[in-house]
Design an enzyme around this catalytic site. Structure first.
Site, PDB file in Angstrom:
ATOM      1  N   ARG A 320       0.838  -1.208   0.000  1.00 28.14           N
ATOM      2  CA  ARG A 320       0.000   0.000   0.000  1.00 28.14           C
ATOM      3  C   ARG A 320       0.872   1.257   0.000  1.00 28.14           C
ATOM      4  O   ARG A 320       0.500   2.267  -0.601  1.00 28.14           O
ATOM      5  CB  ARG A 320      -0.923  -0.034   1.212  1.00 28.14           C
ATOM      6  CG  ARG A 320      -1.769   1.201   1.432  1.00 28.14           C
ATOM      7  CD  ARG A 320      -2.945   1.323   0.504  1.00 28.14           C
ATOM      8  NE  ARG A 320      -4.010   0.379   0.741  1.00 28.14           N
ATOM      9  CZ  ARG A 320      -5.274   0.586   0.344  1.00 28.14           C
ATOM     10  NH1 ARG A 320      -5.618   1.711  -0.272  1.00 28.14           N
ATOM     11  NH2 ARG A 320      -6.198  -0.335   0.535  1.00 28.14           N
ATOM     12  N   GLU A 723      -9.798   6.139   6.550  1.00 26.64           N
ATOM     13  CA  GLU A 723      -8.352   6.323   6.479  1.00 26.64           C
ATOM     14  C   GLU A 723      -7.890   7.586   5.753  1.00 26.64           C
ATOM     15  O   GLU A 723      -6.921   8.216   6.198  1.00 26.64           O
ATOM     16  CB  GLU A 723      -7.719   5.097   5.812  1.00 26.64           C
ATOM     17  CG  GLU A 723      -7.832   3.847   6.647  1.00 26.64           C
ATOM     18  CD  GLU A 723      -7.283   2.633   5.929  1.00 26.64           C
ATOM     19  OE1 GLU A 723      -6.368   1.988   6.465  1.00 26.64           O
ATOM     20  OE2 GLU A 723      -7.777   2.326   4.829  1.00 26.64           O
TER      21      GLU A 723
END
Length: 772
Positions: A320, A723
């Protein structure tokens, strides 16, 4: 009717409303029940961990006789007591024992667990162990590490080496990005209650009940069906309870099986911080090539991650980081390389943003450096390198950016916060201020939404419509304060046209909705609300068919609203309809499933479409630094964030505010320090500084970007919000660098993250000396 059919926008009565969190009154009155608030069954025993005094080496022997003889001790668990797999790693990787045996890989690794009548007795007894060890020098810093938890992995687009060689301007540099402690208010805790026939119920503070279920079952050597995991709410998770709640659940369950009594394991705050993983920290080295106007031509970046003693979630987390190393910028030619090193520290794990924030910090550092080297404003360079139209819309991993909001969103914030007027005013102020310097930065975010591990992009939900018109809701998501349960309940209430009070929100349980994904990757609402919607639609399909048969009215003439069902110029209560359907033996229950469409990712080939859509945002921060002490103050923050068409604006704004402050702490005050013996020295609030209310600027304005909503078919065209906001405060870090740059114009600031007073002072001194 398709499973994902939603009510028309004009008919919405519950969705879009800024309703308060369902547990808010209980939160503020202290009546919200967490695991430690559950009334303990008679005879409950308590566990405490024991660990060796070294960070690396071998256990020659351990004498537990004094531990076993201590007052109120019932038993002591060691690895020999585990009937199944001595492994708590995700997906049973096999590299993370629940109880260590002869090898110690980090300071705080649990070797045994005391089971006693009281928690105090267990903790006191654990200190009585006598270890004989052979210590080895621990590897702490990633720069010293050589062993890797995974093979190197890279994205390559175009020919970065040729682009760098021919670029009119090029440079190379390196810096550090620090880790972060989760510091959830409720620490790691599990309560295991044995059943009558070998089954066990585990109350675990976890974001991933199904994983806890499966790992406990493997450790106990029983089928997963014998283990039920339940969680009503967590006092914070932030990723720290995605994989790392399993160890404490396993040990509590093991103790319950061995003693036949309920057993609770609640970690002390110091032990929690010492024993559990953090956000991955990185050493970043890079080369950049661009033209005379700052337009990127080639980027070559190597990101070295400290993973800790085991793999844990480092594959997905560091991947990520790679996915977001571009942030909002088009790289015509690039190489993004990651190396994942094993160290003698706790195993780093998921943390809000899941590696994405670290990639974005690199991208913004690079933008700043290009600007300062060219003598331009960093916002000019950022805007020039934004993703654009055809030919400038492919990410380093090949996904096309088709929903780009960067230009319009940043332009709106730029005007709204008077960026250029303030830039001129700050420049004038700095010119006349010798010691205090101010800085300003406006930074964007582009965050991909979906799990990059494809099987996790699914969810289940269970909905019951009762004969009195009330609704029972259960799904696989977990509530950690983010408002997930409320948002999903709003969708269900909307679909049945009932008041929120008619929808019962219930605890997540693995025996109600099985094989669930973790509540992570900002996907909680996207997945679970869609599954709940599908369940509602299945029940309503049966009711539509029933109405058509009984009253001869087509479904397009039926409307569920105001706790009633309207059709054919008449209405009946939902309770009346449900009862009539029950009499005709029509099922009023549905277990439904949802999987995210269109996404795909082949990691081996580094190709596919890993993200369903992107969430966008931008923030502008203004700071003041003291060049004599390195102290810093955030003076003003303006945020504009994209949540599509919000399901609940109050919840979303709260998430943005909280995420911003948490990210600001990571980048400014939260510093993890290990000594040369491998001991974590910042393992309590006295030595680890999280942001407080006094760190939030008086001017802190958060606005939601007004748009037509997500282009993909998301739940009521909303976008994820968990997030992405954590990356907004990168503007604070960049504003600090901007203030440092004003100390000596023309010098590129060298600032690591976090920008603690020590780091700021070091950067200021380097700028004054010209060594930058």
């Amino acid at each position: 009717m398709p499973a994902e059919t939603m009510r028309p926008e004009a008919e919405l009565q519950i969705v879009r409303k800024p309703l308060p969190h369902d547990s808010a009154p209980r939160h503020v009155t202290g009546t919200a029940a967490y695991i430690d608030d559950i009334r303990e069954p008679s005879g409950t025993l308590h566990l405490a961990p024991g660990y060796a005094p070294i960070a690396s080496g071998r256990i020659v022997s351990v004498d537990l006789s004094a531990v076993r003889a201590a007052p109120d001790v019932v038993t002591v668990l060691t690895a020999e007591d585990i009937p199944g797999a001595n492994d708590i790693s995700p997906k049973q990787i096999g590299d993370d024992p629940a109880l260590a045996t002869d090898t110690v890989r980090f300071h705080g690794q649990v070797v045994f667990a005391v089971v006693a009548k009281t928690r105090d007795a267990a903790r006191r007894a654990a200190k009585k162990a006598r270890f004989v060890t052979e210590a080895a020098p621990p590897v702490i810093d990633v720069a010293e590490a050589t062993e890797k938890v995974l093979a190197d992995y890279a994205f390559v687009q175009g020919d970065p080496d040729a682009a760098l060689a021919t670029a009119p301007v090029s440079f190379e540099d390196e810096f550090r990005i620090g880790g972060q402690e989760h510091f959830y208010l409720e620490g790691q805790i599990s309560l295991a209650i044995p059943g009558e026939a070998g089954e066990i119920l585990v109350h675990a503070s976890t974001q991933h009940p199904s994983e806890v279920q499966h790992v406990v079952a493997h450790a106990l050597h029983v089928p997963s069906s014998a283990v039920t995991v339940e969680i009503r709410r967590m006092g914070g998770g932030f990723g720290g309870k995605e994989s790392q709640a399993t160890q404490w659940a396993v040990l509590a369950a093991l103790a319950a099986v061995k003693t036949g009594q309920p057993c609770k394991f609640r970690l002390d705050r110091d032990d929690d911080m010492i024993m559990t993983g953090k956000r991955h920290d990185f050493r970043v080295r890079y080369r950049v090539g661009h033209d005379e106007n700052g337009l990127l031509q080639g980027v070559d970046v190597a990101l070295d991650a400290r993973c800790g003693h085991s793999e844990d979630l480092s594959m997905g987390v560091v991947d990520r980081t790679m996915f977001h190393s571009d942030n909002s910028y088009f790289y015509p030619n690039c190489r993004v390389l990651t190396r994942r090193f094993r160290t003698n520290t706790c195993s780093n794990t998921a943390y809000r943003g899941f590696g994405g924030p670290q990639g974005m910090v690199f991208a913004e550092r690079m933008m700043d450096q290009v600007a300062y080297r060219l003598g331009k404003d960093p916002l000019e360079i950022r805007k020039a390198n934004f993703y654009g139209g055809r030919g400038r819309d492919r990410t380093p991993y090949g996904q096309q950016v088709t929903d780009n909001l960067l230009h319009e969103l940043v332009a709106e914030l730029e005007a709204d916060c008077s960026y250029w007027e303030r830039r001129a005013e700050i420049a004038a102020w700095n010119a006349s201020s010798r010691i205090l310097k101010r800085g300003l930065a406006l930074t964007p975010i582009k965050f991909g939404i979906s799990f990059t591990l494809m099987p996790l992009n699914q969810a289940g939900a269970l909905v019951h419509l009762y004969r009195d018109g009330s609704v029972h809701l259960n799904h696989g998501g977990t509530e950690m304060g983010q408002g997930l349960f409320l948002k999903v309940a709003q969708v269900v209430a909307e679909e049945f046209g009932v008041d929120m009070g008619k929808v019962a929100i219930t605890a997540t349980r693995t025996d109600k909705v099985p094989n669930t994904s973790p509540t992570a990757a900002s996907s909680g609402t996207d997945l679970n609300a869609m599954a709940a919607l599908a369940a509602c639609n299945e029940i309503k399909d049966r009711l539509y068919a029933f109405i058509e048969q009984k009253w001869r009215v087509r479904r397009d003439k039926v409307n569920f609203r105001d706790n009633r069902v309207f059709f054919d110029n008449q209405s009946i209560s939902l309770a009346e309809l449900a009862n009539a359907a029950y009499v005709e033996r029509i099922s009023l229950s549905s277990a439904a499933h949802y999987r995210t469409p269109v996404i795909s990712w082949n990691r081996d080939k580094a190709e596919g479409r890993p993200f369903y859509y992107f969430a966008y945002g931008a923030s502008c921060s203004e700071v003041t630094i003291d060049t004599m002490t390195g102290e810093m103050r955030v003076d003003r923050v303006d945020v504009l964030h994209d949540v599509g068409k919000s399901l609940n604006p109050a919840i979303d704004i709260g998430q943005i505010e909280g995420g911003f402050v948490q990210g600001m702490g990571w980048l400014t005050t939260e510093e993890l320090v290990w000594d040369k013996q491998g001991r974590l020295r910042t393992h309590a609030p006295s030595t680890y500084k999280i942001p407080t209310a006094s760190d939030v600027p008086e001017h802190f304005i958060v606005k939601l970007f007004q748009s037509d909503g997500a282009r993909e078919k998301t739940i009521y065209r909303s976008k994820a919000v968990g997030e992405p906001p954590l990356m907004l405060p990168i503007s604070v870090w960049c504003a600090i660098a901007n203030a440092v740059a004003s100390v000596r114009p023309g010098v590129v600031p060298q600032l690591d993250a976090p920008a603690t007073p020590e780091a700021i002072l070091k950067a200021v001194r380097r700028a004054l000396s010209g060594d930058a």
